[in-house]
Design a protein around this motif. Structure first.
Motif, mmCIF file in Angstrom:
data_model
loop_
_atom_site.group_PDB
_atom_site.id
_atom_site.type_symbol
_atom_site.label_atom_id
_atom_site.label_comp_id
_atom_site.label_asym_id
_atom_site.label_seq_id
_atom_site.Cartn_x
_atom_site.Cartn_y
_atom_site.Cartn_z
ATOM 1 N N PHE A 1 -9.205 1.276 4.223
ATOM 2 C CA PHE A 1 -8.164 0.531 4.643
ATOM 3 C C PHE A 1 -7.473 1.847 4.508
ATOM 4 O O PHE A 1 -7.214 2.203 3.195
ATOM 5 C CB PHE A 1 -7.258 -0.113 3.716
ATOM 6 N N ALA A 2 -7.249 2.410 5.180
ATOM 7 C CA ALA A 2 -6.638 4.197 5.414
ATOM 8 C C ALA A 2 -5.047 4.529 6.406
ATOM 9 O O ALA A 2 -5.271 3.279 7.041
ATOM 10 C CB ALA A 2 -7.339 5.493 5.856
ATOM 11 N N GLY A 3 -4.749 4.625 6.312
ATOM 12 C CA GLY A 3 -3.625 5.312 7.209
ATOM 13 C C GLY A 3 -2.227 5.831 6.224
ATOM 14 O O GLY A 3 -2.432 5.839 4.962
ATOM 15 N N ARG A 4 -1.297 6.440 6.824
ATOM 16 C CA ARG A 4 0.035 6.847 6.693
ATOM 17 C C ARG A 4 0.586 6.741 5.131
ATOM 18 O O ARG A 4 0.451 4.931 5.856
ATOM 19 C CB ARG A 4 0.805 7.051 7.827
ATOM 20 N N SER A 5 1.318 7.335 4.805
ATOM 21 C CA SER A 5 1.651 6.473 3.816
ATOM 22 C C SER A 5 3.211 5.371 4.377
ATOM 23 O O SER A 5 3.725 5.497 5.238
ATOM 24 C CB SER A 5 3.066 7.175 2.875
ATOM 25 N N ASN A 6 3.880 4.018 3.746
ATOM 26 C CA ASN A 6 3.884 3.096 4.272
ATOM 27 C C ASN A 6 3.990 2.233 5.159
ATOM 28 O O ASN A 6 5.231 1.994 5.760
ATOM 29 C CB ASN A 6 5.579 3.808 4.186
ATOM 30 N N LEU B 1 -12.292 -4.085 -1.143
ATOM 31 C CA LEU B 1 -11.906 -4.040 -0.069
ATOM 32 C C LEU B 1 -11.208 -2.408 -1.032
ATOM 33 O O LEU B 1 -10.799 -2.303 -1.866
ATOM 34 C CB LEU B 1 -10.593 -4.854 -0.195
ATOM 35 N N VAL B 2 -10.904 -1.403 -0.142
ATOM 36 C CA VAL B 2 -10.658 -0.136 -0.472
ATOM 37 C C VAL B 2 -9.523 0.209 -0.298
ATOM 38 O O VAL B 2 -9.219 1.110 0.703
ATOM 39 C CB VAL B 2 -11.889 1.197 -0.408
ATOM 40 N N ASP B 3 -8.682 0.128 -0.868
ATOM 41 C CA ASP B 3 -7.102 0.896 -0.960
ATOM 42 C C ASP B 3 -6.881 1.840 -1.130
ATOM 43 O O ASP B 3 -6.664 2.786 -1.930
ATOM 44 C CB ASP B 3 -6.199 -0.309 -1.364
ATOM 45 N N LEU B 4 -6.864 3.145 0.374
ATOM 46 C CA LEU B 4 -7.092 4.469 -0.280
ATOM 47 C C LEU B 4 -5.457 4.825 0.021
ATOM 48 O O LEU B 4 -4.406 4.225 0.239
ATOM 49 C CB LEU B 4 -7.552 4.861 1.077
#
Ligand code: GTP
Ligand code: MG
Length: 196
Positions: free
Chosen positions: A28-33, A73-76
């Motif tokens: 799971f990748a994405g901008r902060s917040n 599940l990988v929380d980047l």
């Protein structure tokens, strides 16, 4: 449908903490917040499972969870938070780069989470380009759909697709971590192509 038996395994500060067991990974990748942790919470059906940060940029480690006893599940860490110091950003991007380079063939789905209300940022586009360049199985989760009127969804999804320049082979789902909209679509993606 939710992911069962989800458990927190550890936080990794660098590649030495990444799993090396050959199990499939959902990244799971994405901008902060943007709602990476909230999305994981929604998928496992537990509030407060992956922590949700009040202040953006709080997740500074790669958080690793195991679901269904076989899926990572990988929380980047989030990217693109302007108030983060240049040094911290450098550390983030090095970590993410390291993560993506390491054992890439076990990335079963690369979930890029964006905010459905806004055009993707240059950083979002970079992530999509990156995923494409490495032939990662990209899925776009357009989160916070509960903040839009149903009549706005179609156009917003088209804008996300255009901003990321992804073709029809890449699924783009309207999603709400808060209301669990689109959860079944995402879970179906996670299970698709996995060995029984
Ligand atoms: P970092 O770990 O800091 O990169 O953030 P994150 O991407 O993990 O985001 P997080 O899940 O912590 O959510 C950030 C904020 O957005 C929180 O206040 C959430 O409650 C809110 N949020 C997340 N998903 C949704 C959603 O689908 N709808 C609404 N309305 N708010 C959401
Ligand atoms: Mg987070």
């Amino acid at each position: 449908m939710i992911l069962k038996n989800a458990e927190f395994v550890r936080s990794a500060a660098d590649a030495s903490g990444f799993p090396r067991d050959g199990r499939p990974r959902i990244v799971f990748a994405g901008r902060s917040n943007v709602g990476k942790s909230s999305t994981i919470n929604s998928l496992v059906g537990r509030k407060g499972f992956a922590r949700v940060s009040a202040s953006p940029g709080k997740t500074v480690f790669v958080n690793l969870f195991l679901a269904e006893q076989r899926i990572w599940l990988v929380d980047l860490p989030g990217y693109g938070y302007s108030k983060t110091s240049a040094q911290e950003r450098q550390r983030y991007s090095a970590l993410i780069e390291q993560y993506l380079d390491d054992d890439m063939e076990n990335i079963h789905r690369f979930m890029l989470i964006v905010d459905i209300r806004h055009a993707p940022t240059a950083d979002d586009r970079l992530m999509a380009d990156w995923a494409r360049a490495y032939h990662l199985p990209l899925v776009v989760i357009a989160n916070k759909a509960d903040k839009l009127k149903p009549s706005q969804l179609r156009e917003s999804l088209a804008a996300v697709r255009a901003g990321l320049a992804v073709d029809e082979t890449v699924p783009v789902f309207a999603f709400s971590a808060e209301k669990h909209t689109g959860r079944d679509d995402v879970i179906r993606e996670i299970f698709s192509g996995l060995r029984e």
